[in-house]
Scaffold this motif. Structure first.
Motif, PDB file in Angstrom:
ATOM      1  N   PHE A  58       0.901  -1.207  -0.067  1.00 41.49           N
ATOM      2  CA  PHE A  58      -0.070  -0.061  -0.007  1.00 41.49           C
ATOM      3  C   PHE A  58       0.670   1.444  -0.079  1.00 41.49           C
ATOM      4  N   LEU A 103      12.222  -6.837   7.753  1.00 39.05           N
ATOM      5  CA  LEU A 103      11.468  -6.527   8.327  1.00 39.05           C
ATOM      6  C   LEU A 103      10.086  -7.636   8.867  1.00 39.05           C
ATOM      7  N   ILE A 114       0.411  -3.584   6.045  1.00 46.19           N
ATOM      8  CA  ILE A 114       0.293  -2.721   6.791  1.00 46.19           C
ATOM      9  C   ILE A 114       1.511  -2.185   7.321  1.00 46.19           C
ATOM     10  N   ALA A 115       2.732  -2.823   7.640  1.00 48.02           N
ATOM     11  CA  ALA A 115       3.587  -1.947   7.501  1.00 48.02           C
ATOM     12  C   ALA A 115       3.848  -0.884   6.295  1.00 48.02           C
ATOM     13  N   LEU A 117       1.990   0.807   4.841  1.00 45.60           N
ATOM     14  CA  LEU A 117       1.327   2.187   4.722  1.00 45.60           C
ATOM     15  C   LEU A 117       1.889   2.656   6.450  1.00 45.60           C
ATOM     16  N   ALA A 118       2.407   1.902   7.316  1.00 47.83           N
ATOM     17  CA  ALA A 118       2.780   2.760   8.193  1.00 47.83           C
ATOM     18  C   ALA A 118       4.480   3.851   7.920  1.00 47.83           C
ATOM     19  N   ILE A 121       3.983   6.844   6.322  1.00 45.63           N
ATOM     20  CA  ILE A 121       3.334   8.140   6.989  1.00 45.63           C
ATOM     21  C   ILE A 121       4.795   8.530   7.832  1.00 45.63           C
ATOM     22  N   VAL A 122       5.645   7.229   8.194  1.00 48.45           N
ATOM     23  CA  VAL A 122       6.532   7.412   8.441  1.00 48.45           C
ATOM     24  C   VAL A 122       7.307   8.404   7.841  1.00 48.45           C
ATOM     25  N   THR A 125       6.564  12.122   7.316  1.00 51.15           N
ATOM     26  CA  THR A 125       6.613  12.932   8.704  1.00 51.15           C
ATOM     27  C   THR A 125       7.963  13.255   8.653  1.00 51.15           C
ATOM     28  N   PHE A 126       9.158  12.296   7.994  1.00 50.11           N
ATOM     29  CA  PHE A 126      10.443  12.691   7.873  1.00 50.11           C
ATOM     30  C   PHE A 126      10.555  14.290   7.219  1.00 50.11           C
ATOM     31  N   ASN A 129       9.328  17.026   7.985  1.00 55.17           N
ATOM     32  CA  ASN A 129      10.243  18.205   9.166  1.00 55.17           C
ATOM     33  C   ASN A 129      12.165  18.041   8.283  1.00 55.17           C
ATOM     34  N   LEU A 238      -1.685  10.521  -2.488  1.00 58.99           N
ATOM     35  CA  LEU A 238      -2.832   8.340  -2.146  1.00 58.99           C
ATOM     36  C   LEU A 238      -3.432   7.728  -3.742  1.00 58.99           C
ATOM     37  N   ALA A 241      -0.630   5.792  -5.055  1.00 59.38           N
ATOM     38  CA  ALA A 241      -1.213   4.380  -4.366  1.00 59.38           C
ATOM     39  C   ALA A 241      -1.994   3.978  -4.732  1.00 59.38           C
TER      40      ALA A 241
END
Lengths: 314, 291
Positions: A58, A103, A114-115, A117-118, A121-122, A125-126, A129, A238, A241
């Motif tokens: 995803f 992993l 799910i990872a 997708l995770a 977002i990580v 965010t990076f 910033n 999105l 994706a």
């Protein structure tokens, strides 16, 4: 020597693309074709893991965005030429694919989905910033002055993308029909049985996530020069994706030609609808087509065509 | 600069936030944890619940929590209908892993884009008497717009927990998670049980959506930030354990609140996913999971 139909058509398509740049067509078409080709690479890449191996990614948009941001960062620091940027993006995204795969691929397939997708977002965010590449404000990229012998930069970018897309299709076809591809198909059909039969499942899965990541990075690398303004919202869209999943699903995931058909068909349809009706409607349409196809025709267009052929030419 | 006041406020805000997260995640603890259905569209239903709360609140002036409770039965039937489609198209043919995931992804996308097409990307909010009021206890301020969702969410969690452990249907849901075949041999229809459970899970999103729009303004793409949160909570809580889920929600709420207080709110979204990746890498069975 027997001349392969596949390779001759690859060469013919590339020559046709080169010819198109020499004819005086509306520059809009190069923009539209670029978008379609980019979607084709993404769809082909997604299918290497999703279709051949049966693991859902995803986070395609994240790989795409990392490719784009790799080329922004390297363009800003070192001013590397485009081919090197593309290679660097492939390396970075391939490593990310390998890392996420390592992993999570030992667990159930759901966790991988799910990872990813995770991870998207990580990484978003990076980037949000990280002010060097513009952070949340975004960054402007100047289009280079040089464009080889082409009249405009977009024509050159189009030819680059055409070459990359054809290479992606060729790699995907090689994978599909090779020993590796048969191993991947065995994993998709029954992972436990494949493991028992001596297929090195983890290693094959890692190969396919790495190839998938690298290919998506390649699709993203020229993107900053195409749009000239990149911010996290557009790069991690999105929609990227969804397209990467919808196109192979609509075309058919089991065969290498499926994502190509899906991408060309859906991509062209999107361009037509965006121009004639509205871009929001086109986004909604892709979602509806995705759901309709996976519920009613899970084998996609390729599956429908095979079914028709079996009925009329048994 | 470290400050005790900031820490105390961060902790309290985190616990209140965690309680609210439990309301968002509880439906997924049922679908993903018990039924093994990876409903990625779960947060999208929460957003749909928020929009319904917004529409009824602005038209009729009803209290958002009341709206959530009233709308829940409608969501129940929507959920049951979606499970019917899911079962007929994927579960029966054994294709739930790839196509089922993509199906819910498409459903999520359709809900989000449909909301954008109809209502635009403006932030929507509800108005009630208690939004804006704050109780002061020493240096700690407790805003009612956080306390009310916390209390409702705790009641919802307790209710679902008691329902699953005490009633016949609740135990049947737990049974279908453990051994589908055994349930069939006892003469119960696992498809009907799962259909009921899925409906129940979607019904909770109506309430969670009402709580979400009490806490703050909502726009359609907010749901995406909750995908990682709810999955992190359910996985960390041990897949389907309701008390585990509640504690995991607290942990995430406090972690996010402290990071937002001390490092800045722009880092908060990564916490859930960091926690999720860490759980998957180190202890995939979660804190309270069966090994």
């Amino acid at each position: 020597m027997k001349i392969s139909v596949f390779w001759s058509s690859i060469v013919l398509v590339f020559l046709a693309g080169l010819g198109l740049t020499q004819s005086a067509v509306n520059p809009y078409y190069f923009n539209a074709l670029y978008v379609i080709l980019q979607a084709t690479i993404m769809a082909v890449a997604w299918n290497i893991l999703g279709g051949f191996t049966g693991y859902v990614n995803f986070g395609s948009a994240a790989f795409f965005a990392v490719g784009a941001y790799t080329s922004i960062a390297l363009d800003k620091t070192l001013g590397l030429p485009l081919p090197l940027l593309i290679l660097a993006a492939a390396a970075v995204c391939g490593l990310i694919g390998l890392g996420v795969g390592y992993l999570t691929l030992r667990l159930k397939g759901v966790y991988f989905a799910i990872a990813t997708l995770a991870m998207a977002i990580v990484i978003e965010t990076f980037i949000n910033n990280w002010s060097y590449v513009g952070g949340a404000r975004g960054v402007y990229i100047l289009t280079p002055e040089k464009h080889l012998w082409f009249d405009t930069y977009i024509e050159m970018l189009f030819v680059v993308m055409l070459g990359l897309a054809l290479a992606a299709v060729a790699i995907s076809r090689q994978l599909n029909s090779s020993r590796l591809g048969r191993g991947l198909a065995a994993i998709r059909d029954d992972e436990l049985a494949a493991e028992c039969a001596g297929v090195p499942t983890l290693r094959l899965k890692l190969v396919s996530t790495t190839v998938m990541g690298a290919m998506m990075g390649v699709a993203g690398a020229p993107y900053p020069f195409f749009v000239t303004f990149v911010d996290p919202i557009s790069a991690f869209n999105l929609f990227v994706a969804v397209n990467a999943i919808a196109m192979p699903m609509i075309g058919g995931t089991a065969h290498w030609i499926g994502p190509v058909i899906g991408a060309l068909l859906v991509g062209s349809l999107q361009e037509i609808i965006t121009v004639t009706i509205s871009s929001e409607l086109n986004v909604l349409l892709v979602g509806i087509m995705l759901v309709l196809f996976i519920t009613l025709a899970p084998q996609g267009i390729v599956g429908l065509a095979q079914k028709l052929r079996r009925r009329f030419f048994p | 600069m470290f400050s005790f006041d900031l820490l105390a406020n961060g902790l309290v805000a985190g616990i209140l936030l965690g309680g609210f997260y439990a309301a968002v995640a509880i439906g997924l603890a049922i679908t993903f944890g018990q039924l093994d259905i990876v409903n990625i569209a779960h947060p999208a239903f929460v957003i749909a619940g928020s929009y319904i709360a917004w529409i009824l609140n602005s038209r009729l002036g009803l209290d958002p929590v009341l709206i959530g409770v009233l709308v829940a039965p409608v969501f129940f039937f929507v959920g049951a209908a979606i499970y019917r489609v899911y079962y007929a198209a994927f579960e029966r043919t054994g294709q739930e892993s790839l196509s089922g995931l993509a199906f819910f992804f498409g459903v999520m996308f359709i809900i989000e884009v449909a909301l954008i097409l109809v209502y635009g990307v403006d932030y929507r909010l509800v108005t009630t008497g208690y939004i804006g009021a704050t109780i002061e206890i020493g240096v700690v301020g407790i805003p009612l717009r956080m306390l009310v969702p916390f209390l409702v969410a705790s009641a919802l969690t307790a209710g679902i927990y008691l329902y699953l452990s005490r009633t016949f249907m609740g135990r049947a849901i737990l049974a279908v998670a453990q051994d589908r075949l055994a349930l069939q041999l006892m003469g119960a229809d696992p498809v009907r049980v799962k259909q009921f459970a899925f409906g129940l899970a979607i019904a909770t999103t109506a309430i969670a959506g009402a709580l979400l729009i009490i806490i703050g303004p909502v726009e359609p793409s907010v749901g995406r930030q909750y995908i990682g949160r709810v999955f992190a909570i359910v996985v960390l809580g041990g897949m389907g354990s309701i008390p585990g889920m509640f504690i995991a929600a607290m942990i995430l709420g406090v972690a996010e609140s402290l990071v937002a207080s001390f490092m800045g709110p722009s880092w908060a979204p990564a916490i859930a996913f960091g926690l999720l990746l860490l759980t998957l890498a180190v202890r995939p069975s979660g804190l309270f999971g069966r090994q």
